[in-house]
Design a protein around this motif. Structure first.
Motif, PDB file in Angstrom:
ATOM      1  N   LEU A   9      -1.682 -20.136   0.813  1.00 25.91           N
ATOM      2  CA  LEU A   9      -0.999 -19.694   1.813  1.00 25.91           C
ATOM      3  C   LEU A   9      -0.424 -17.921   1.982  1.00 25.91           C
ATOM      4  N   LEU A  10      -0.555 -17.344   1.255  1.00 25.28           N
ATOM      5  CA  LEU A  10      -1.056 -15.719   1.114  1.00 25.28           C
ATOM      6  C   LEU A  10      -1.277 -15.152   2.058  1.00 25.28           C
ATOM      7  N   ILE A  11      -2.377 -15.481   2.154  1.00 20.56           N
ATOM      8  CA  ILE A  11      -3.474 -15.227   2.971  1.00 20.56           C
ATOM      9  C   ILE A  11      -2.858 -15.351   4.211  1.00 20.56           C
ATOM     10  N   SER A  12      -2.789 -16.502   4.492  1.00 17.58           N
ATOM     11  CA  SER A  12      -2.078 -16.845   5.690  1.00 17.58           C
ATOM     12  C   SER A  12      -1.135 -16.664   6.438  1.00 17.58           C
ATOM     13  N   THR A  13       0.124 -15.851   5.350  1.00 13.84           N
ATOM     14  CA  THR A  13       0.987 -15.097   5.754  1.00 13.84           C
ATOM     15  C   THR A  13       0.347 -14.179   6.622  1.00 13.84           C
ATOM     16  N   PHE A  14       0.111 -13.184   5.316  1.00 11.89           N
ATOM     17  CA  PHE A  14      -0.491 -11.809   5.734  1.00 11.89           C
ATOM     18  C   PHE A  14      -1.839 -11.564   6.792  1.00 11.89           C
ATOM     19  N   ALA A  15      -2.409 -12.768   7.122  1.00 11.79           N
ATOM     20  CA  ALA A  15      -3.210 -12.482   8.148  1.00 11.79           C
ATOM     21  C   ALA A  15      -2.867 -12.558   9.336  1.00 11.79           C
ATOM     22  N   SER A  17       0.542 -11.529  10.033  1.00 15.96           N
ATOM     23  CA  SER A  17       1.358 -10.449  10.173  1.00 15.96           C
ATOM     24  C   SER A  17      -0.339  -9.512  10.694  1.00 15.96           C
ATOM     25  N   ALA A  18      -1.035  -8.986  10.437  1.00 13.67           N
ATOM     26  CA  ALA A  18      -2.175  -8.411  10.757  1.00 13.67           C
ATOM     27  C   ALA A  18      -2.473  -7.827  11.968  1.00 13.67           C
ATOM     28  N   ILE A  19      -3.069  -9.450  11.879  1.00 15.92           N
ATOM     29  CA  ILE A  19      -2.960  -9.960  13.529  1.00 15.92           C
ATOM     30  C   ILE A  19      -2.378  -9.274  14.677  1.00 15.92           C
ATOM     31  N   GLY A  20      -0.641  -9.461  14.099  1.00 16.00           N
ATOM     32  CA  GLY A  20       0.265  -9.431  15.109  1.00 16.00           C
ATOM     33  C   GLY A  20       0.436  -7.540  15.371  1.00 16.00           C
ATOM     34  N   HIS A  21       0.355  -6.646  14.191  1.00 14.82           N
ATOM     35  CA  HIS A  21       0.418  -5.561  13.354  1.00 14.82           C
ATOM     36  C   HIS A  21      -1.098  -4.278  14.761  1.00 14.82           C
ATOM     37  N   LEU A  33       7.433 -11.649  12.077  1.00 14.90           N
ATOM     38  CA  LEU A  33       5.863 -11.921  11.666  1.00 14.90           C
ATOM     39  C   LEU A  33       6.627 -10.879  10.110  1.00 14.90           C
ATOM     40  N   SER A  34       5.871  -9.589   9.712  1.00 11.25           N
ATOM     41  CA  SER A  34       6.159  -8.907   8.583  1.00 11.25           C
ATOM     42  C   SER A  34       6.881  -9.475   7.790  1.00 11.25           C
ATOM     43  N   ALA A  35       8.072  -9.178   8.057  1.00 10.52           N
ATOM     44  CA  ALA A  35       9.492  -9.870   6.956  1.00 10.52           C
ATOM     45  C   ALA A  35       9.030 -10.813   6.966  1.00 10.52           C
ATOM     46  N   VAL A  36       8.801 -11.688   7.335  1.00  4.82           N
ATOM     47  CA  VAL A  36       8.360 -12.940   6.576  1.00  4.82           C
ATOM     48  C   VAL A  36       7.104 -12.862   5.454  1.00  4.82           C
ATOM     49  N   ALA A  37       6.547 -12.067   6.318  1.00  2.00           N
ATOM     50  CA  ALA A  37       5.359 -11.695   5.284  1.00  2.00           C
ATOM     51  C   ALA A  37       5.718 -10.874   3.906  1.00  2.00           C
ATOM     52  N   LEU A 213      -4.441 -10.263 -12.161  1.00  4.23           N
ATOM     53  CA  LEU A 213      -5.481  -9.639 -10.798  1.00  4.23           C
ATOM     54  C   LEU A 213      -4.760 -10.277  -9.692  1.00  4.23           C
ATOM     55  N   TYR A 214      -3.620 -11.149  -9.788  1.00  2.58           N
ATOM     56  CA  TYR A 214      -2.763 -11.235  -8.675  1.00  2.58           C
ATOM     57  C   TYR A 214      -1.828 -10.571  -8.475  1.00  2.58           C
ATOM     58  N   LEU A 215      -1.649 -10.306  -9.605  1.00  2.98           N
ATOM     59  CA  LEU A 215       0.269  -8.778  -9.631  1.00  2.98           C
ATOM     60  C   LEU A 215      -0.729  -7.888  -9.043  1.00  2.98           C
ATOM     61  N   VAL A 216      -1.657  -7.518  -8.972  1.00  2.00           N
ATOM     62  CA  VAL A 216      -2.649  -6.133  -8.643  1.00  2.00           C
ATOM     63  C   VAL A 216      -2.570  -6.698  -7.067  1.00  2.00           C
ATOM     64  N   LEU A 217      -3.070  -8.350  -6.341  1.00  2.08           N
ATOM     65  CA  LEU A 217      -3.642  -7.922  -5.328  1.00  2.08           C
ATOM     66  C   LEU A 217      -2.587  -8.202  -4.688  1.00  2.08           C
ATOM     67  N   ALA A 218      -1.308  -8.733  -5.564  1.00  5.34           N
ATOM     68  CA  ALA A 218       0.611  -8.553  -4.288  1.00  5.34           C
ATOM     69  C   ALA A 218       0.963  -7.302  -4.498  1.00  5.34           C
ATOM     70  N   THR A 219       0.539  -6.654  -5.315  1.00  7.47           N
ATOM     71  CA  THR A 219       1.264  -4.657  -4.701  1.00  7.47           C
ATOM     72  C   THR A 219       0.408  -4.462  -4.010  1.00  7.47           C
ATOM     73  N   VAL A 220      -1.047  -4.702  -3.691  1.00 10.40           N
ATOM     74  CA  VAL A 220      -1.789  -4.006  -2.613  1.00 10.40           C
ATOM     75  C   VAL A 220      -0.951  -4.959  -1.277  1.00 10.40           C
ATOM     76  N   MET A 221      -0.618  -6.018  -1.130  1.00  9.74           N
ATOM     77  CA  MET A 221      -0.475  -6.464   0.087  1.00  9.74           C
ATOM     78  C   MET A 221       1.516  -6.179   0.811  1.00  9.74           C
ATOM     79  N   VAL A 222       1.865  -5.528  -0.595  1.00  8.17           N
ATOM     80  CA  VAL A 222       3.554  -5.719  -0.343  1.00  8.17           C
ATOM     81  C   VAL A 222       3.196  -4.618   0.496  1.00  8.17           C
ATOM     82  N   GLY A 223       1.822  -3.319   0.096  1.00  5.32           N
ATOM     83  CA  GLY A 223       1.588  -1.998   0.601  1.00  5.32           C
ATOM     84  C   GLY A 223       1.899  -2.155   2.236  1.00  5.32           C
ATOM     85  N   PHE A 224       0.891  -2.867   2.262  1.00  6.54           N
ATOM     86  CA  PHE A 224       0.171  -3.389   4.100  1.00  6.54           C
ATOM     87  C   PHE A 224       1.666  -4.102   4.693  1.00  6.54           C
TER      88      PHE A 224
END
Length: 356
Positions: A9-15, A17-21, A33-37, A213-224
């Motif tokens: 679900l996380l990846i779907s929401t992130f993706a 938002s990325a497409i919209g951007h 989309l970014s706010a929901v992400a 690993l998920y902690l680092v990954l989620a932090t990077v995704m928050v940055g985007f």
């Protein structure tokens, strides 16, 4: 909320938002989309943090929850600094402080108080938190007073801002040493019922390595997603006639705080008010004593120092929030009506900011 935010679900929401951007969709849609992400990614980040905190212990676990709970706000603010939107940065910092002290803490006290008539937590910790909040108010009030009375020049204000920022960071680091090392046993929350367990006292969903690993990954995704969100704010404020003060103090702050809301409320309902206060008040202190100063130094190294001078409206909002929060938690005992009072003050400030 965190429990049903799966990696898929996380990846779907992130993706999405990325497409919209990158497809340059309508900016209002991009904002939504970014706010929901941000909410989903921050929630997943909180879930990963809870798993890591399980292996770290209660005090360090509470610190990790506050720290990574503020990750979204810090990263969003960093991109605002990068864009030179200093007024919105200060508004978002103001919103984060009052949001944690009034909204998060208020909802926690209200929800916990409905289930447990009276909830107690460490009174020593409550007193120290109150003192630290007052220090934060002083640090914000003094530079504004000297600047607005024309007692110092703009260049001197930048220097004062850097000095105050350095002192606040030093104070926060000293607080970490005090609360986690030298006086740790005096600040442990021992007043809650022993038969109620914290969520992270149960076996964590993930192993220690996977949680990190998920902690680092989620932090990077928050940055985007934070960068994508910031890129839509100017258009949003112009299109709907919203002030930067309201957008920064309420929209951005609520989005950034979303992950913390569920964690603090759940803890309060488990009669672990000490841990809920640790998240709500601890997050506000971290914003005022660490995040804001770090952003000032970040702006300095970017070549244009952001001063620590907040507007009179922002100072009043922070001062009022600290005053009511300190008066409620200083006795180490809470109930649902006190939570309702905090929420009432938050709504008063929200309406006032909207009408600015």
């Amino acid at each position: 909320m965190k429990k049903w935010i799966s990696p898929s679900l996380l990846i779907s929401t992130f993706a999405l938002s990325a497409i919209g951007h990158y497809a340059n969709w309508d900016h209002t849609l991009q904002f939504i989309l970014s706010a929901v992400a941000v909410v989903f990614v921050a929630g997943f980040l909180g879930r990963a943090t809870e798993s890591v905190a399980h292996y770290a212990g209660q005090r360090l676990g509470g610190f990790l929850n506050a720290t990574f709970g503020n990750a979204a706000e810090l990263i969003i603010a960093f991109f605002l600094v990068k864009e030179g939107l200093y007024d919105m940065v200060k508004a978002s910092l103001t919103g984060s402080i009052i949001g944690n002290l009034l909204l998060v803490l208020g909802l926690s006290l209200f929800a916990g108080g409905l289930k447990h008539k009276i909830q107690n937590f460490n009174v020593t910790l409550a007193g120290l938190n109150g003192s630290l909040m007052i220090v934060a108010v002083i640090a914000l009030f003094v530079p504004a007073m000297f600047f607005n009375t024309h007692s110092i020049t703009e260049n001197d204000t930048d220097l004062l801002s850097l000095i105050v920022a350095g002192l606040l960071i030093a104070s926060y680091l000293a607080w970490l040493v005090f609360s986690m090392i030298t006086h740790k046993k005096f600040l442990d929350d021992v007043t809650a019922d022993s038969d109620e367990e914290l969520p992270n006292e149960h076996a964590p969903v993930w192993s220690k390595k996977r949680a990190i690993l998920y902690l680092v990954l989620a932090t990077v995704m928050v940055g985007f997603v934070s960068e994508w969100l910031v890129g839509t704010l100017e258009t949003l404020t112009e299109r709907f006639g919203l002030s930067e003060l309201f957008v920064g103090a309420f929209l951005v702050a609520i989005i950034g705080n979303a992950a913390e809301h569920s964690a603090a409320i759940l803890l309060a309902m488990k009669n672990k008010m000490g841990a809920a206060v640790e998240i709500a008040v601890g997050s506000s202190l971290q914003i005022a004593l660490f995040v804001a100063p770090v952003l000032i130094f970040a702006s300095y190294f970017m070549g244009d120092t952001m001063d620590i001078v907040f507007t009179a409206i922002e100072l009043v909002a922070i001062g009022v929030s600290v005053f009511i929060a300190k008066s409620i938690i200083q006795d180490g005992s809470t109930n649902w009506y006190e939570g309702l009072l905090l929420l009432a003050v938050y709504l008063i400030l929200g309406v006032s900011f909207y009408l600015v």
